[in-house]
Scaffold this motif. Sequence first.
Motif, PDB file in Angstrom:
ATOM      1  N   LEU B  24      47.793  42.476  13.377  1.00 52.96           N
ATOM      2  CA  LEU B  24      46.981  42.823  12.213  1.00 52.96           C
ATOM      3  C   LEU B  24      45.990  41.712  11.917  1.00 52.96           C
ATOM      4  O   LEU B  24      44.788  41.952  11.743  1.00 52.96           O
ATOM      5  CB  LEU B  24      47.895  43.053  11.001  1.00 52.96           C
ATOM      6  CG  LEU B  24      47.192  43.318   9.669  1.00 52.96           C
ATOM      7  CD1 LEU B  24      46.493  44.669   9.689  1.00 52.96           C
ATOM      8  CD2 LEU B  24      48.180  43.277   8.510  1.00 52.96           C
ATOM      9  N   VAL B  25      46.494  40.481  11.882  1.00 51.16           N
ATOM     10  CA  VAL B  25      45.634  39.375  11.478  1.00 51.16           C
ATOM     11  C   VAL B  25      44.537  39.115  12.507  1.00 51.16           C
ATOM     12  O   VAL B  25      43.357  39.028  12.143  1.00 51.16           O
ATOM     13  CB  VAL B  25      46.466  38.094  11.223  1.00 51.16           C
ATOM     14  CG1 VAL B  25      45.540  36.907  10.962  1.00 51.16           C
ATOM     15  CG2 VAL B  25      47.407  38.298  10.056  1.00 51.16           C
ATOM     16  N   ILE B  26      44.892  39.054  13.811  1.00 52.06           N
ATOM     17  CA  ILE B  26      43.833  38.708  14.769  1.00 52.06           C
ATOM     18  C   ILE B  26      42.786  39.813  14.873  1.00 52.06           C
ATOM     19  O   ILE B  26      41.611  39.547  15.069  1.00 52.06           O
ATOM     20  CB  ILE B  26      44.367  38.339  16.179  1.00 52.06           C
ATOM     21  CG1 ILE B  26      45.087  39.509  16.809  1.00 52.06           C
ATOM     22  CG2 ILE B  26      45.238  37.091  16.157  1.00 52.06           C
ATOM     23  CD1 ILE B  26      45.148  39.392  18.312  1.00 52.06           C
ATOM     24  N   ASN B  27      43.214  41.066  14.726  1.00 47.15           N
ATOM     25  CA  ASN B  27      42.228  42.137  14.845  1.00 47.15           C
ATOM     26  C   ASN B  27      41.395  42.306  13.582  1.00 47.15           C
ATOM     27  O   ASN B  27      40.239  42.719  13.648  1.00 47.15           O
ATOM     28  CB  ASN B  27      42.891  43.447  15.239  1.00 47.15           C
ATOM     29  CG  ASN B  27      43.306  43.421  16.708  1.00 47.15           C
ATOM     30  OD1 ASN B  27      42.454  43.485  17.583  1.00 47.15           O
ATOM     31  ND2 ASN B  27      44.599  43.279  16.960  1.00 47.15           N
ATOM     32  N   ALA B  28      42.004  41.978  12.438  1.00 44.98           N
ATOM     33  CA  ALA B  28      41.240  42.030  11.184  1.00 44.98           C
ATOM     34  C   ALA B  28      40.218  40.905  11.156  1.00 44.98           C
ATOM     35  O   ALA B  28      39.264  40.941  10.389  1.00 44.98           O
ATOM     36  CB  ALA B  28      42.176  41.929   9.998  1.00 44.98           C
ATOM     37  N   ALA B  29      40.436  39.877  11.996  1.00 49.23           N
ATOM     38  CA  ALA B  29      39.534  38.728  11.991  1.00 49.23           C
ATOM     39  C   ALA B  29      38.375  38.885  12.982  1.00 49.23           C
ATOM     40  O   ALA B  29      37.494  38.037  13.047  1.00 49.23           O
ATOM     41  CB  ALA B  29      40.311  37.452  12.293  1.00 49.23           C
ATOM     42  N   LYS B  30      38.395  39.978  13.786  1.00 52.55           N
ATOM     43  CA  LYS B  30      37.294  40.160  14.742  1.00 52.55           C
ATOM     44  C   LYS B  30      36.084  40.743  14.015  1.00 52.55           C
ATOM     45  O   LYS B  30      36.234  41.650  13.200  1.00 52.55           O
ATOM     46  CB  LYS B  30      37.731  41.121  15.855  1.00 52.55           C
ATOM     47  CG  LYS B  30      38.805  40.516  16.732  1.00 52.55           C
ATOM     48  CD  LYS B  30      39.315  41.497  17.772  1.00 52.55           C
ATOM     49  CE  LYS B  30      40.469  40.847  18.536  1.00 52.55           C
ATOM     50  NZ  LYS B  30      41.154  41.809  19.415  1.00 52.55           N
ATOM     51  N   SER B  31      34.918  40.227  14.348  1.00 57.73           N
ATOM     52  CA  SER B  31      33.756  40.768  13.647  1.00 57.73           C
ATOM     53  C   SER B  31      33.486  42.164  14.208  1.00 57.73           C
ATOM     54  O   SER B  31      33.724  42.425  15.394  1.00 57.73           O
ATOM     55  CB  SER B  31      32.546  39.871  13.835  1.00 57.73           C
ATOM     56  OG  SER B  31      31.895  40.198  15.037  1.00 57.73           O
ATOM     57  N   PRO B  32      33.025  43.086  13.360  1.00 56.84           N
ATOM     58  CA  PRO B  32      32.823  44.469  13.801  1.00 56.84           C
ATOM     59  C   PRO B  32      31.987  44.551  15.075  1.00 56.84           C
ATOM     60  O   PRO B  32      32.216  45.426  15.914  1.00 56.84           O
ATOM     61  CB  PRO B  32      32.101  45.108  12.618  1.00 56.84           C
ATOM     62  CG  PRO B  32      32.554  44.324  11.444  1.00 56.84           C
ATOM     63  CD  PRO B  32      32.759  42.915  11.936  1.00 56.84           C
ATOM     64  N   ALA B  33      31.045  43.630  15.251  1.00 60.46           N
ATOM     65  CA  ALA B  33      30.209  43.668  16.450  1.00 60.46           C
ATOM     66  C   ALA B  33      31.015  43.378  17.722  1.00 60.46           C
ATOM     67  O   ALA B  33      30.785  43.982  18.765  1.00 60.46           O
ATOM     68  CB  ALA B  33      29.064  42.675  16.311  1.00 60.46           C
ATOM     69  N   ASP B  34      31.970  42.417  17.614  1.00 60.76           N
ATOM     70  CA  ASP B  34      32.763  42.044  18.792  1.00 60.76           C
ATOM     71  C   ASP B  34      33.990  42.913  18.978  1.00 60.76           C
ATOM     72  O   ASP B  34      34.660  42.836  20.000  1.00 60.76           O
ATOM     73  CB  ASP B  34      33.279  40.596  18.660  1.00 60.76           C
ATOM     74  CG  ASP B  34      32.141  39.624  18.523  1.00 60.76           C
ATOM     75  OD1 ASP B  34      31.021  39.994  18.930  1.00 60.76           O
ATOM     76  OD2 ASP B  34      32.371  38.515  18.006  1.00 60.76           O
ATOM     77  N   PHE B  35      34.307  43.721  17.970  1.00 60.36           N
ATOM     78  CA  PHE B  35      35.587  44.412  17.996  1.00 60.36           C
ATOM     79  C   PHE B  35      35.638  45.451  19.104  1.00 60.36           C
ATOM     80  O   PHE B  35      34.762  46.294  19.242  1.00 60.36           O
ATOM     81  CB  PHE B  35      35.843  45.111  16.658  1.00 60.36           C
ATOM     82  CG  PHE B  35      37.182  45.779  16.602  1.00 60.36           C
ATOM     83  CD1 PHE B  35      38.313  45.054  16.279  1.00 60.36           C
ATOM     84  CD2 PHE B  35      37.317  47.124  16.881  1.00 60.36           C
ATOM     85  CE1 PHE B  35      39.558  45.654  16.237  1.00 60.36           C
ATOM     86  CE2 PHE B  35      38.558  47.735  16.846  1.00 60.36           C
ATOM     87  CZ  PHE B  35      39.671  46.990  16.517  1.00 60.36           C
ATOM     88  N   THR B  36      36.661  45.337  19.936  1.00 61.06           N
ATOM     89  CA  THR B  36      36.946  46.445  20.841  1.00 61.06           C
ATOM     90  C   THR B  36      38.444  46.646  20.805  1.00 61.06           C
ATOM     91  O   THR B  36      39.211  45.676  20.773  1.00 61.06           O
ATOM     92  CB  THR B  36      36.473  46.181  22.297  1.00 61.06           C
ATOM     93  OG1 THR B  36      37.547  46.509  23.155  1.00 61.06           O
ATOM     94  CG2 THR B  36      36.063  44.753  22.510  1.00 61.06           C
ATOM     95  N   SER B  37      38.873  47.875  20.752  1.00 64.54           N
ATOM     96  CA  SER B  37      40.310  48.095  20.667  1.00 64.54           C
ATOM     97  C   SER B  37      40.967  47.869  22.027  1.00 64.54           C
ATOM     98  O   SER B  37      42.166  47.998  22.166  1.00 64.54           O
ATOM     99  CB  SER B  37      40.602  49.504  20.135  1.00 64.54           C
ATOM    100  OG  SER B  37      39.955  50.457  20.926  1.00 64.54           O
ATOM    101  N   LYS B  38      40.189  47.474  23.048  1.00 60.79           N
ATOM    102  CA  LYS B  38      40.753  47.263  24.389  1.00 60.79           C
ATOM    103  C   LYS B  38      41.565  45.972  24.497  1.00 60.79           C
ATOM    104  O   LYS B  38      42.461  45.873  25.315  1.00 60.79           O
ATOM    105  CB  LYS B  38      39.633  47.213  25.447  1.00 60.79           C
ATOM    106  CG  LYS B  38      38.934  48.532  25.668  1.00 60.79           C
ATOM    107  CD  LYS B  38      39.786  49.490  26.503  1.00 60.79           C
ATOM    108  CE  LYS B  38      39.261  50.912  26.401  1.00 60.79           C
ATOM    109  NZ  LYS B  38      40.328  51.908  26.265  1.00 60.79           N
ATOM    110  N   GLU B  39      41.174  44.966  23.727  1.00 52.98           N
ATOM    111  CA  GLU B  39      41.876  43.686  23.854  1.00 52.98           C
ATOM    112  C   GLU B  39      42.605  43.349  22.572  1.00 52.98           C
ATOM    113  O   GLU B  39      42.341  42.327  21.929  1.00 52.98           O
ATOM    114  CB  GLU B  39      40.886  42.583  24.224  1.00 52.98           C
ATOM    115  CG  GLU B  39      40.432  42.736  25.659  1.00 52.98           C
ATOM    116  CD  GLU B  39      39.207  41.899  25.964  1.00 52.98           C
ATOM    117  OE1 GLU B  39      38.503  41.493  25.014  1.00 52.98           O
ATOM    118  OE2 GLU B  39      38.955  41.666  27.156  1.00 52.98           O
ATOM    119  N   ALA B  40      43.531  44.238  22.239  1.00 55.19           N
ATOM    120  CA  ALA B  40      44.194  44.130  20.946  1.00 55.19           C
ATOM    121  C   ALA B  40      44.977  42.831  20.796  1.00 55.19           C
ATOM    122  O   ALA B  40      45.110  42.306  19.698  1.00 55.19           O
ATOM    123  CB  ALA B  40      45.112  45.326  20.741  1.00 55.19           C
TER     124      ALA B  40
END
Lengths: 293, 270
Positions: B24-40
């Motif tokens: 939860l924490v590491i994915n909530a910290a990804k900026s929307p531009a960099d976010f990909t659900s591939k490297e959860a």
Amino acid sequence: MSRRRDSTSYQWSARGFIAPGVILVAVLLYAPLLWTTYLSFTEYNGLGDPDWVGLANYGAMFADPEFFGSLGNTLLWVAGTLIVPVGLGLGLALLTFDLKGGIWLRLPFLIPYAISGIGVGLIWSFILQSDGALDQALALVGVVDPPRWLLDAPLNTVVMILASSWQGVGVNALLFTIGLQSIPKEPLEAARLDGARGARLFGSILWPMLRPLTAVVIGLSIVASLKTFDIVQGMTKGGPGRASETLALTMYKDTFVNSDYGLGSAIAVFLTIVTLVASVLYLRQQLSKKNEI
Amino acid sequence: MSRSIRTAVLIVAGIIWLLPVYLLVINAAKSPADFTSKEAWLPNGFALFENMSDALSLSGLGDAVFSTLIYSVVSPIIAVLVGAAAGFAIVALRLKHGFAWFVVIFGGTVFPLQMVLIPLFDGYSRVGLFDTRLGMVLVYTAISVPFSAFVMRNFFSGIAHNVFEAAVVDGASTLRIFLRVYIPMAMSALVAIFILQATFVWNDLLLGLTLSQSDDVRPIVTTLSGMQSTYGGAQLSTVLAAGILVSLPTVVLFLFTQKFFAKGLALGQY
């Protein structure tokens, strides 16, 4: 100052002190309760007046195959939350019992408890979605075609029960720990001196003394699982289709999505009866066990 | 099992238990531009606070925070006082048929919430309480009263009746005795109930979903639920950040008051 005098002299004052509680509960809980019971015998869509239809809503409820699907899921929830979080909670309490720093070792398990059902649903949807965190982890160990966690019934209900267990284990462990700490030290020490360890100590001393508390934890868990709503709403919204609905969700949808207040009320009444029966059964069992000891 | 093995097992299990929180924490910290659900599983950047502030402004979460604070502070405070007053009437003032009245109040917890949803929705719409903060405060208070009365009746039963009699001899009125003698003595119990009920109100979904609609009345959990279903125009990382934001207050409150909480729970069971 005699007892008899106090019990008569403050009656008016006492009524004033209890009135706010009684009025709040009567107006906001009991009156609605009666109204829902009445509505369950009517046809009503929220507009105009309810029309009396007798048992028609109950007939419709039992004729609907979706209702039995929902009932089945609810029972699966009851069974699942009895086995997993209660069992793991007990195990955790036993492992931390008498351990230095036990309070810190229990902490990771307590954190999820303070997260809302919707929050838990959010985390686990993220983990379990197709190609989500779990599937990625499985791909690393060579599982290329993982199950569709949230899309196939009854698997979706099973994984939601596990998500809910993730949330509930800590608090059950806490309750069992309170129970273990209240066991008198002497019989424990005596058993240990006699060489009782592990399973034997558990079977002959700890378990019998924990039994009343176990009944409470189980009772609470049954009653809570009958009302399961948040996690399912957060993870599948009862879907796909209506495959993972619980009774609480079916009631909500029939009422507020389909505007069938009569049917929604009938489901609420059914849920209440089941909850009351479960509560009475466990209370009776708890009381009879107390008498045995 | 020896103590060191037990400790080791617990540490490993605890780490596994916290993996979802890590995700939860590491994915909530990804900026929307960099976010990909591939490297959860891999952390990537730290835009947690940006995501939180986006969440607050995007989906009406900011408005909901304020309302929810009101609900989860005001309702439990009123409920604690109302419950204490009921316990005081029954135990100290020896209300006639006190136990029957206690059962009337406590009976409010026996039924599932589903039984009150429709009439409250319907009745609230008729009297103008639907989608108002007052309406939400009222219902959260009513729901919290039975448990509070339960604990407070138990608590006051443990106080010797001489305390009351002595205060009467000093010439104090019942209201004064309640506010100056009984309430101060009961502080720890009152706080325990308050924490339990505040947590319950903060995490409520069902009543918020049923009795409110607009951004500034809806409780925060209900708003989060809405964001999650549509992603409310927000990216998944923003929704996850909102999830942290919503969960943080209860987690912090809970951890800081673990002992109180445990005591409160123990009281509630018997």
